[in-house]
Each structure stands twice: as structure tokens, then as C-alpha cells.
Motif scaffolding. Structure first.
Motif, PDB file in Angstrom:
ATOM      1  N   PRO A 125      39.540  50.280  25.037  1.00  0.00           N
ATOM      2  CA  PRO A 125      39.061  49.805  26.346  1.00  0.00           C
ATOM      3  C   PRO A 125      37.798  48.960  26.229  1.00  0.00           C
ATOM      4  CG  PRO A 125      38.486  52.109  26.030  1.00  0.00           C
ATOM      5  CD  PRO A 125      39.361  51.729  24.865  1.00  0.00           C
ATOM      6  N   LYS A 126      37.634  48.116  27.232  1.00  0.00           N
ATOM      7  CA  LYS A 126      36.414  47.327  27.344  1.00  0.00           C
ATOM      8  C   LYS A 126      35.458  48.061  28.278  1.00  0.00           C
ATOM      9  CE  LYS A 126      38.896  42.945  26.795  1.00  0.00           C
ATOM     10  NZ  LYS A 126      39.262  41.671  27.463  1.00  0.00           N
ATOM     11  N   VAL A 127      34.323  48.456  27.737  1.00  0.00           N
ATOM     12  CA  VAL A 127      33.298  49.152  28.513  1.00  0.00           C
ATOM     13  C   VAL A 127      31.988  48.402  28.305  1.00  0.00           C
ATOM     14  CG1 VAL A 127      32.024  51.305  28.830  1.00  0.00           C
ATOM     15  CG2 VAL A 127      34.462  51.369  28.281  1.00  0.00           C
ATOM     16  N   PRO A 128      31.265  48.072  29.371  1.00  0.00           N
ATOM     17  CA  PRO A 128      30.011  47.333  29.197  1.00  0.00           C
ATOM     18  C   PRO A 128      29.065  48.050  28.234  1.00  0.00           C
ATOM     19  CG  PRO A 128      30.609  47.433  31.517  1.00  0.00           C
ATOM     20  CD  PRO A 128      31.554  48.345  30.795  1.00  0.00           C
ATOM     21  N   ASN A 156      26.909  55.915  35.185  1.00  0.00           N
ATOM     22  CA  ASN A 156      27.993  55.632  34.268  1.00  0.00           C
ATOM     23  C   ASN A 156      27.921  54.173  33.826  1.00  0.00           C
ATOM     24  OD1 ASN A 156      31.053  54.828  33.729  1.00  0.00           O
ATOM     25  ND2 ASN A 156      30.883  57.036  33.485  1.00  0.00           N
ATOM     26  N   PRO A 157      28.306  53.870  32.595  1.00  0.00           N
ATOM     27  CA  PRO A 157      28.259  52.462  32.163  1.00  0.00           C
ATOM     28  C   PRO A 157      29.187  51.555  32.961  1.00  0.00           C
ATOM     29  CG  PRO A 157      28.430  53.931  30.273  1.00  0.00           C
ATOM     30  CD  PRO A 157      28.663  54.767  31.496  1.00  0.00           C
ATOM     31  N   VAL A 211      38.868  46.399  46.187  1.00  0.00           N
ATOM     32  CA  VAL A 211      39.151  47.592  45.387  1.00  0.00           C
ATOM     33  C   VAL A 211      39.899  47.198  44.110  1.00  0.00           C
ATOM     34  CG1 VAL A 211      40.641  49.629  45.322  1.00  0.00           C
ATOM     35  CG2 VAL A 211      39.056  49.312  47.220  1.00  0.00           C
ATOM     36  N   ASN A 212      40.916  46.371  44.257  1.00  0.00           N
ATOM     37  CA  ASN A 212      41.693  45.953  43.088  1.00  0.00           C
ATOM     38  C   ASN A 212      40.835  45.192  42.088  1.00  0.00           C
ATOM     39  OD1 ASN A 212      43.951  47.105  44.212  1.00  0.00           O
ATOM     40  ND2 ASN A 212      44.748  45.200  45.062  1.00  0.00           N
ATOM     41  N   GLN A 213      39.875  44.421  42.600  1.00  0.00           N
ATOM     42  CA  GLN A 213      39.005  43.665  41.702  1.00  0.00           C
ATOM     43  C   GLN A 213      38.035  44.566  40.966  1.00  0.00           C
ATOM     44  OE1 GLN A 213      37.581  40.041  44.018  1.00  0.00           O
ATOM     45  NE2 GLN A 213      37.738  39.306  41.921  1.00  0.00           N
ATOM     46  N   ILE A 214      37.617  45.641  41.613  1.00  0.00           N
ATOM     47  CA  ILE A 214      36.659  46.543  40.979  1.00  0.00           C
ATOM     48  C   ILE A 214      37.225  47.098  39.679  1.00  0.00           C
ATOM     49  CG2 ILE A 214      35.519  48.791  41.214  1.00  0.00           C
ATOM     50  CD1 ILE A 214      35.025  48.131  44.150  1.00  0.00           C
ATOM     51  N   TRP A 215      38.545  47.394  39.669  1.00  0.00           N
ATOM     52  CA  TRP A 215      39.156  47.948  38.453  1.00  0.00           C
ATOM     53  C   TRP A 215      38.891  47.052  37.245  1.00  0.00           C
ATOM     54  CZ3 TRP A 215      44.524  48.657  41.182  1.00  0.00           C
ATOM     55  CH2 TRP A 215      44.447  49.716  42.085  1.00  0.00           C
ATOM     56  N   LYS A 216      39.024  45.746  37.437  1.00  0.00           N
ATOM     57  CA  LYS A 216      38.801  44.816  36.327  1.00  0.00           C
ATOM     58  C   LYS A 216      37.309  44.548  36.127  1.00  0.00           C
ATOM     59  CE  LYS A 216      43.223  42.420  37.033  1.00  0.00           C
ATOM     60  NZ  LYS A 216      43.874  41.124  37.358  1.00  0.00           N
ATOM     61  N   ALA A 217      36.586  44.524  37.231  1.00  0.00           N
ATOM     62  CA  ALA A 217      35.172  44.150  37.157  1.00  0.00           C
ATOM     63  C   ALA A 217      34.375  45.097  36.282  1.00  0.00           C
ATOM     64  CB  ALA A 217      34.569  44.107  38.564  1.00  0.00           C
ATOM     65  N   LYS A 218      34.678  46.393  36.355  1.00  0.00           N
ATOM     66  CA  LYS A 218      33.866  47.360  35.618  1.00  0.00           C
ATOM     67  C   LYS A 218      34.127  47.321  34.118  1.00  0.00           C
ATOM     68  CE  LYS A 218      36.964  51.098  37.088  1.00  0.00           C
ATOM     69  NZ  LYS A 218      37.017  52.326  37.906  1.00  0.00           N
ATOM     70  N   GLN A 219      35.078  46.499  33.685  1.00  0.00           N
ATOM     71  CA  GLN A 219      35.222  46.238  32.260  1.00  0.00           C
ATOM     72  C   GLN A 219      34.238  45.156  31.817  1.00  0.00           C
ATOM     73  OE1 GLN A 219      39.360  45.618  31.007  1.00  0.00           O
ATOM     74  NE2 GLN A 219      40.025  46.428  32.975  1.00  0.00           N
ATOM     75  N   ASP A 238      37.952  53.806  42.401  1.00  0.00           N
ATOM     76  CA  ASP A 238      37.961  54.719  41.257  1.00  0.00           C
ATOM     77  C   ASP A 238      36.608  54.762  40.565  1.00  0.00           C
ATOM     78  OD1 ASP A 238      39.328  56.623  39.673  1.00  0.00           O
ATOM     79  OD2 ASP A 238      39.471  55.160  38.060  1.00  0.00           O
ATOM     80  N   ALA A 239      35.598  55.186  41.323  1.00  0.00           N
ATOM     81  CA  ALA A 239      34.260  55.307  40.748  1.00  0.00           C
ATOM     82  C   ALA A 239      34.255  56.333  39.619  1.00  0.00           C
ATOM     83  CB  ALA A 239      33.270  55.717  41.836  1.00  0.00           C
ATOM     84  N   GLU A 240      33.704  55.932  38.497  1.00  0.00           N
ATOM     85  CA  GLU A 240      33.597  56.863  37.364  1.00  0.00           C
ATOM     86  C   GLU A 240      32.576  57.961  37.656  1.00  0.00           C
ATOM     87  OE1 GLU A 240      36.047  53.943  35.773  1.00  0.00           O
ATOM     88  OE2 GLU A 240      34.170  53.610  36.816  1.00  0.00           O
ATOM     89  N   LEU A 241      31.569  57.645  38.466  1.00  0.00           N
ATOM     90  CA  LEU A 241      30.540  58.633  38.810  1.00  0.00           C
ATOM     91  C   LEU A 241      30.216  58.507  40.288  1.00  0.00           C
ATOM     92  CD1 LEU A 241      28.376  60.746  37.787  1.00  0.00           C
ATOM     93  CD2 LEU A 241      26.788  58.826  37.735  1.00  0.00           C
TER      94      LEU A 241
END
Length: 934
Positions: free
Chosen positions: A273-276, A299-300, A853-861, A879-882
Motif C-alpha cells: 500500500p501507499k501510505v504517506p 493516523n498517517p 467520499v470516493n475521492q478521500i479513499w485515493k487521497a489518503k494514499q 473510512d477514517a482510519e482514526l
């Protein structure tokens, strides 16, 4: 680690020596089974596997041993691992159902060992004795023909209810897969939200992928998350984790896996996965009159702050921005909120009375940075890695630890601030722009230095011309006097006739001596630089453990060059000073010999001219002229050598200015390219272009200051700036105007009264009159011109909004909602520093919320996101991680808030908090289940 959800690399189909198809020795005794567990844990660590499910066929015998091995794992120093670093071991069983298909039944990671036998009994699974080396032959559970029946059997037992997840086999059309002909109804009706694949997802056929993506109507348009597994069953663990799946959770439970399947775009990936790796890790507030002491981790990826109004969500975000020195936008008009005043008031009222400090921990490309800011005076300290806290400036923090942040309703105000819009362009490339800005500043210094050198060279050239002209006049006067002397013998006349040649030769010798003095000084300067390098070489790090000989040889070779150079420079200084220094050249050498010879000639020459006693007045005049000529010769020699030393000044100046202009083009090209990317990231909703050399305001203002007192109308100077910005080739016109202004600045009527003032045609053709040119020439100095010529004529981004297909309008003409939606979509689609927005829903229209919402999924990568929000869809379906939820310290009292808790959506307490606090929370979770066909 924060309490939110994180990715774990998983393999959910791992078998043990009890498996009938096991490749390797059996393990029967407890010691042998524990040894297997330890080897499995070690293999997971070697392969980067962080979580496994032990899923033997209808058997759970080995699980306690693997769990024990994971719990007892140590680090390389032998210390026990902390719980969050241990291998996660999910208990599981591989079932062969009467559906017919196989399925993995996976329980919570903390499912008790003593309930394993009850779990198998609940499904009436026949097992061999635990002491046997192998399981019995698998007997299909023919009584379970649907997944509904399986769920019913399991839920009959309270100790199993809500503690398991069923993942059917979805490996194409294989004999054990659910995706076989005739199974469409059972697939469409099942409650399962995920399934497992024996092997790689990429090897499935396009038809199977369409079914799993919910694109096949015949299969109920039911979308299911695919989890790759290795089906590992070898003692050497060579197939372990090949392939694997990354799954995100906060706590390793079956519910966490179910939530991951429900948000598979966000929580399940089949490749790493891509995580900042740049993010705000935490904030710590020593005290606050509103919130009290605060310690909050982030969360990152995506963190949200929720709570009733006035509970402190916005306050925490403002504290972060204050600590990281994020500059609020300047106030433009009375209709625009004064964000700076708001923040200052917040700090004054809530932190300063407590003498509080705010510390933000920021991870930059994997390196921890901590910023601590004190409320009493606003002073800042920074710590990098394991170092100590040291004082720093606001600019240091902003340059090193940037953020992109917006207060409530601020996105709607962006369009009226060009600097705020420009941040959308500059934020993703800030590091590159900062580097270019530093480079441009360095180039400006070089232009100033080279210009000063050029001016010095020009002054020397003028001085040399004057000396040569004066010397010619004096020499001709002396020659005329010598020719007029009478009553001299032939020998005296011959001697006097040699004087010009001797004087010319002595002038040349003087120039050589002056040149030697310049060489000696330059050699000394160069030696100082070389000596500094030699000292630095001795302080270089010790040789690395590997390749020591190569490193030492390289250093020895470089040191030899330095020593040879220093020796050569020392010898050069000695030889040059022997020529240039009167004290050093005493003794027997050509220079002292020439001085003696020249003095002897002058003695004879003086005696000869004394023989013409009838011309005493002429002799005195001749002596004065010859002394003057000797002085002029010495001055000319020194000036010529100085000018020779500056022979490259003109070219150096031209090169440095060209380099500065080139750096500006690099800057503009970078911004231009980012504008193109921004247009793309906005999906074409925003179109951004760059108008180069468009912002002449600073140029106009400085020109007005430089010619103040000249009585030239300011409107003419403003019109000149407008001519540049509107020209078809603004750069060319600007360069021509700068050239004309330089000619006027260098024009000096007093030193050259007969010279004609430069024409300055480009100024004349752009509104400046002939009389104005005289005034500019009289007031504009070369120093002022230099500053003027180094003004960066800025480029201006032009923003447009797509009102309809292929039709764009000025961005400011779009509605506030349209602007905010377009800008937020763009922010979410671009990489960059942490993005912090307080209640983004305030700026948005409800119909676009699901798009966001759909954009957030990709944005957080791409970047870390921190929102404070009242909108349940942003939190739940984003889908907030935290999630951190805020409340009042005393019910009904809105004067003090607090952080009540924090966690991830897969944690029950977090879900309950969302439903309790957020309007529409229950509906958001229902949408999470229903929107995507679950």
C-alpha cells in the motif's frame, strides 16, 4: 502508534504439519509443535508478514503453539516484543461445505484457546486425536448447503456470535470455488462480504473479476472483496506469503476484517500500500483553559475530529496551525473573516493564561521532527530525530514542516485571494520552489557582485585611458623641451636621446612588478582555500568497514594533489615577491640589476642636461615633466595590471545575469507544469494557465522610488508597467526597457559634458517623453538601476471554472459552493503536505458529498488528511482510519471541552460514538452496507 487503523501484510491460508498434504516432517509432541510455531513466526518476520490465519482443514490443534511462539518472540537484542509489534495470529478453520465450496472461518485474534474445540463441535466436525500426527480425511459438511445455514449454526452459540467472519473460496471456477456454474443464487444471497483466492488475483479471468466487482447482473451485482492467500503447507515456508494481501484494522478482530471488506478500496490492497511518509504524528498541549492538557495522536492517512459544537475540535486544529506557524490569510475586506485575529484571540484566551506550550510531532520522510511553541512569547524550538530541542524561527518551521490548512468556510473565501489560490499550485512543489528560490537569491548575489566588478573594471578602463592620454601629452612636452636644448656635446645629445627608450623599458619593468604583486596576492588567496580543503580532508569521516582500501586510496590521491598544489603555490608566492617586493628583490637578480642600470643612466642623463646651463628654466620644467611621466607610468602599470585581473568582468556579469534569467524561467516552467497537473487533478473543472511577466507592481513601485523628485508623473510609470504586462512578448520588452534605463543611469553629463544623452527608444515608444528621459538620467543611479533590474516580474496564474462542457468562466464568477467543491476535489487529488480542513462540509453542496467520499479513499494514499466534521458520511464512508470524539466536561456546559475517546471504525466503541454524536451516523453506516451492494 496511534489508535487508528493500519495496514498489515496478511496470509490467511497457512497450514501446519497436521495437514494431509504437508511437505515436511511431522510434529507430534508439544516441543515439536512449539518448534514449528517458532520457525513459522521467524519465517513471517523474514518475509515481512505481519498477520496470519492458521486454517487447517477442520482442525485447530496447532493454534495454541503458534500463538505461544508469537507471544514469546524477541527483538535482536533478546528483549520481548511489545504487543503491537508481535505477529498477529488469527484462529481459523478451512471448511468444506455442502454449498458446495470451501470457505475460511476466521475468528477474532484473541478468541480463547479453550473454545476451539467448542467451535469445531458447533459444526459437528469429526477430528482425530490431538496426539495424532495428521487430521482425518476431510468429510464434507453436507448439512450446510447455504451460507445462511452456516451463519445460523454459528450464531446459535453466544461465544461465537459476532466473533467470526466467513470467506468463501472465490478462486475462479475451480472445484472448491463458489464461482462455479449453478452457484449464482447462493453467491447473490450470501451474507459474506469477502472471499479468498488460492493464489494471485491477477491470474483470474476477466469474467470472474467482473463478478467480484459487482458488475455481473446474473450474479446479483454483488461486490465481494478478494483476499489473496498462499495456501502455504511446506516445512521450509518457501510459499509463505506468496501471494499476500494488505488489510487495514485497528484491532485484529473478525469485525475489523468485515469492515475492511466493506471499504475494500480503502482497506484492502493486493500490492504494497501507499501510505504517506510525511504526516503529523501527534499534538501535545501542556494545558488549556478550554481543553485542559491534551495528548492526541493522528493516523498517517485520514483522521477525523467529531463532536458537538463548541467541544474543541476547531481549537485543536488551530493549535496545530499555530505551533507549525501556518500563516492565516491576510484580511482583504470587511466581508472576509480575520483569521489572524481569531487565532491570536484563541491563543491569548486559552493558552497564555496557563503559560502553556504546544508540541507537534511531525514525521518528514520517515524522520521524526518535533516543534514546541510557547504561548508566553511565541518562541519556538525544534528537535530533529534523536537530537535536542534548539531555537528556530517561524520561517524555519514553515520551510521544513509545511501544511495546507483551511478554517471553517475558508474554502469559500479562497477565490477572492490570489495568494490562497496560488497555494493550490505551490503546495505540491513547495520543496522544489524553495530550492529554486534559494538558488535565485544566490544568483542575485552573484549578479550584484559581478556588476560591482564590472563597474570597477569600467572605472579602471576610464582611468587608464585618462592616464595614457595624459602620459602622451607629458611625453611629447618633454620631447619638445629636449629638442630645444642647445650647447650640448654630441655625447650629451646621444645620451639624452636614449631617455625615452630607457623610460619606456622601465615602465614595462614596473608593469611586470605590478603583475607579480597581483600574482602573489592571488596565490596567497588560493593557498588559503586549498589549505581549508586540506584541513577538512583530515577531519573527514573514518574509513567505512567495507572497501577500506579503496576509500583510503582515494583520500591519499586527493591529499597528494593538495600537497603538490600547496607546494607550487608557496614557490609561486616566493618568486612573485622576489619581483614585486623591493626588500625581497635585493641581492643579485635581474630586477636589482635593472634598477642599478636604470639609476646609473639617470645619473649620467642628469649630468648631461646640466651642461646646458643657459636653459635653467627649461631644465627645471623638463625635470618636473619627467617626474610626472614616471609617476604616470607607475600608475598606468598598476592600473593596467588591475584591469587585466578583471579582464573577464564583462563576460562574468553577462553570464551571471543570464543565469539569473534562466533560473526565473525554470521557476516559471515548474509552476506552468504544475498548473497543467492541477487542471488535470480537478478533472478539468478548474482550468489554470500562467501569464508570464504579468505582475509588474514591484517594478513600478521601485522605479517610482528610484526617480522620486524627478517630477515624472506616476501614471506614466504605471502605464510603462502595463505596457510590459500586456505586450505580446513581455519578457523581451522588459529586457529592452531595463537596457534603456541602464544607459540612462550610467550617463554622467558632468564627467562627459560633450556626450549625448542615450536615446532610450523603448522608453520613448511606451509613453516616456524626451524631457522625462533627461529627468531619469539626472536621478537614476547605477545602484538603483541594479536593484530595479533584479526585480522579479512575477507570473500570474489565471483560474477559470468549467460552467458546462468546454465553456469556462472566470473562477470568481462561480458560486461559493462550486468553487469550494472544485477546490476540495483538487486538494484531494494532489500529493502534498498534510491537509487540514475544519468542517469542509460547510462549503459543500450535499449532492457532491459521495463524490468527495470516493475521492478521500485515493487521497489518503497521497497525503495525510485531518478533518473536523459534523458530516457522518465524510467520517464513516470516507473510512477514517482514526476518529477522535469530543464532548463537554460537564453536560450542558459549553465553556470547556474534552477528548472523550479515539479509535477506528472497526472498534465498537468508535462506531457507537459516531452514531451517538453525529446526526445521520446510523444512516451513514447503513449506506456503507447498502451503497456498494453489501
Amino acid at each position: 502508534m496511534d489508535k487508528g487503523a493500519h495496514f498489515f501484510r496478511c496470509d490467511f491460508q497457512v497450514h501446519t504439519p497436521r495437514d494431509l498434504r504437508w511437505s515436511g516432517p511431522s510434529a507430534v509432541t508439544d516441543d515439536e509443535r512449539f518448534a514449528y510455531g517458532r520457525s513459522l513466526v521467524e519465517a513471517c518476520r523474514d518475509r515481512g508478514i505481519q498477520a496470519i490465519a492458521i486454517t487447517d482443514h477442520h482442525c485447530m490443534t496447532f493454534l495454541p503453539f503458534v500463538r505461544k511462539a508469537a507471544d514469546q518472540e524477541t527483538d535482536p537484542a533478546g528483549a520481548p516484543l511489545s504487543p503491537e509489534k508481535r505477529l498477529v495470529v488469527y484462529p481459523g478453520i478451512e471448511l468444506t461445505l455442502g454449498v458446495p465450496c470451501q470457505a475460511l472461518l476466521i475468528f477474532d485474534a484473541d478468541f480463547p484457546n479453550d473454545l476451539f474445540s467448542l467451535a469445531t463441535n458447533a459444526l459437528a466436525i469429526m477430528q482425530s486425536q490431538g496426539s495424532d500426527s495428521k487430521v482425518l480425511d476431510t468429510v464434507r459438511l453436507n448439512s450446510i448447503t447455504t451460507f445462511e445455514e452456516l451463519k445460523k449454526k454459528l450464531d446459535e452459540h453466544s461465544f461465537l456470535r459476532q466473533r467470526y467472519i466467513v470467506l468463501p473460496n472465490i478462486t475462479g471456477e475451480g472445484e472448491h470455488s463458489l464461482l462455479r456454474k449453478g452457484q449464482t443464487g447462493k453467491y447473490a444471497d450470501m451474507h459474506c462480504v469477502g472471499g479468498y483466492i488460492d493464489g494471485e488475483f491477477s491470474k483470474l479471468g476477466a469474467g470472474i473479476k467482473n463478478i467480484l466487482a459487482g458488475k455481473d447482473k446474473a450474479w446479483g451485482n454483488k461486490r465481494v472483496a478478494a483476499i489473496q492467500t498462499s495456501d502455504s503447507r511446506r516445512a521450509d515456508h518457501s510459499t509463505l506469503g506468496v501471494p499476500s494481501t494488505w488489510i487495514k484494522w485497528a484491532t485484529p478482530t473478525a469485525e475489523a476484517l468485515r469492515q475492511a471488506c466493506l471499504a475494500q478500496e480503502s482497506r484492502i490492497v493486493l500490492d504494497e500500500p501507499k501510505v504517506p511518509d510525511t504526516f503529523i504524528a501527534s499534538i501535545s498541549i501542556s494545558n488549556s483553559s478550554f481543553l485542559g492538557p491534551v495528548d492526541l495522536e493522528f493516523n498517517p492517512q485520514y483522521s477525523t475530529l467529531i463532536g458537538g459544537r463548541g467541544t474543541g475540535k476547531s481549537t485543536v486544529l488551530e493549535y496545530i496551525r499555530w505551533a507549525l506557524c501556518d500563516q492565516p490569510p491576510a484580511i482583504i475586506d470587511n466581508d472576509t473573516p480575520n483569521y489572524q485575529a481569531r487565532r491570536t484571540r484563541l491563543i491569548d484566551l486559552t493558552l497564555r493564561p496557563q503559560d502553556a506550550a504546544v508540541q507537534v510531532n511531525y514525521v518528514l520522510n520517515g524522520v521524526s521532527h518535533s516543534v514546541r511553541r510557547f504561548s508566553r512569547d511565541g518562541s519556538i524550538q525544534m528537535k530533529i530525530g534523536p537530537g535536542d530541542f534548539k531555537p528556530c524561527t517561524e520561517d524555519d518551521v514553515r520551510a521544513l514542516l509545511p501544511i495546507q490548512a483551511y478554517s471553517q468556510k475558508q474554502l469559500s473565501d479562497v477565490s477572492v485571494r490570489i495568494e490562497e489560490l496560488t497555494r493550490f499550485i505551490t503546495a505540491p512543489i513547495k520543496a522544489e520552489l524553495d530550492r529554486l528560490e534559494r538558488d535565485a537569491d544566490r544568483r542575485v548575489d552573484m549578479v550584484r557582485e559581478s556588476y560591482a566588478t564590472r563597474q570597477r573594471a569600467r572605472a579602471l578602463a576610464r582611468s587608464l585611458d585618462n592616464r595614457v592620454l595624459e602620459a602622451r601629452s607629458v611625453a611629447e612636452q618633454a620631447a619638445s623641451i629636449r629638442a630645444s636644448l642647445t650647447g650640448l656635446s654630441a655625447d650629451d645629445q646621444a645620451l639624452i636621446a636614449q631617455a625615452p627608450a630607457f623610460n619606456a623599458a622601465n615602465n614595462v619593468v614596473n608593469s611586470w612588478q605590478a603583475g607579480a604583486a597581483v600574482l602573489a596576492q592571488r596565490a596567497k588567496d588560493f593557498r588559503t582555500s586549498a589549505q581549508s580543503i586540506a584541513v577538512a580532508l583530515q577531519l573527514s569521516p573514518t574509513e567505512p568497514d567495507e572497501h577500506t582500501a579503496t576509500f583510503s586510496a582515494a583520500r591519499s590521491e586527493f591529499n597528494a594533489i593538495l600537497m603538490q598544489l600547496l607546494s607550487t603555490l608557496d614557490a609561486t608566492v616566493v618568486k612573485a615577491e622576489t619581483i614585486s617586493d623591493p626588500e625581497a628583490r635585493r641581492g643579485e637578480n635581474p630586477w636589482s640589476a635593472w634598477e642599478r642600470q636604470y639609476q646609473a643612466f639617470h645619473t649620467r642623463y642628469s649630468k648631461a642636461i646640466q651642461h646646458s646651463s643657459s636653459h635653467a628654466e627649461k631644465l627645471e620644467q623638463l625635470s618636473t615633466l619627467e617626474n610626472k611621466l614616471a609617476e604616470l607610468a607607475r600608475d598606468e602599470a598598476i592600473t593596467r595590471e588591475q584591469l587585466n585581473a578583471l579582464s573577464g568582468a564583462e563576460q562574468a556579469y553577462a553570464t551571471s545575469r543570464a543565469d539569473w534569467l534562466a533560473a526565473k524561467k525554470v521557476w516559471d516552467n515548474l509552476v506552468d507544469a504544475e498548473c497543467t497537473r492541477l487542471t488535470s487533478r480537478s478533472g478539468g473543472v478548474i482550468r489554470v494557465s500562467v501569464k508570464r511577466f504579468a505582475d509588474t507592481a514591484k517594478f513600478v513601485e521601485l522605479l517610482k522610488q528610484s526617480i522620486s523628485g524627478s517630477r515624472i508623473q506616476g501614471s506614466k510609470i504605471e502605464a510603462l508597467g502595463n505596457s510590459i504586462s500586456t505586450a505580446s512578448d513581455p519578457e523581451a520588452l522588459w529586457l529592452d526597457i531595463v537596457k534603456d534605463l541602464e544607459a540612462l543611469a550610467l550617463f554622467d553629463r558632468e564627467s562627459a559634458p560633450n556626450e549625448k544623452r542615450p536615446n532610450a527608444p523603448n522608453l520613448l515608444s511606451n509613453g516616456i517623453s524626451v524631457g522625462d528621459l533627461d529627468k531619469i538620467a539626472a536621478t537614476l543611479t547605477p545602484e538603483d538601476w541594479l536593484s530595479l533590474s533584479l526585480i522579479n516580474i512575477g507570473s500570474c496564474p489565471i483560474y477559470e471554472f468549467r460552467a458546462r462542457d468546454q465553456e469556462y468562466i472566470p473562477f470568481e464568477n462561480a458560486s461559493a459552493g462550486q468553487q469550494a467543491t472544485a477546490l476540495l476535489k483538487t486538494l484531494l487529488n494532489q500529493p502534498g503536505p498534510p491537509l487540514i480542513i475544519d468542517q469542509p462540509e460547510e462549503d459543500l453542496d450535499n449532492p457532491v458529498m459521495i463524490e468527495i467520499v470516493n475521492q478521500i479513499w485515493k487521497a489518503k494514499q497521497l497525503r495525510q488528511i485531518i478533518f473536523a466534521s459534523h458530516n457522518a458520511n465524510l467520517v464513516v464512508n470516507g473510512d477514517a482510519e482514526l476518529v477522535a470524539w469530543f464532548g463537554y466536561r460537564i453536560a450542558g456546559d459549553q465553556s470547556r471541552g474534552m477528548i472523550e475517546g479515539q479509535g477506528a471504525i472497526d472498534v465498537p466503541t468508535t462506531r457507537e460514538a459516531i452514531k451517538r454524536i453525529m446526526e445521520g451516523g446510523e444512516n451513514a453506516f447503513r449506506l456503507r452496507r447498502e451503497k456498494y451492494g453489501f
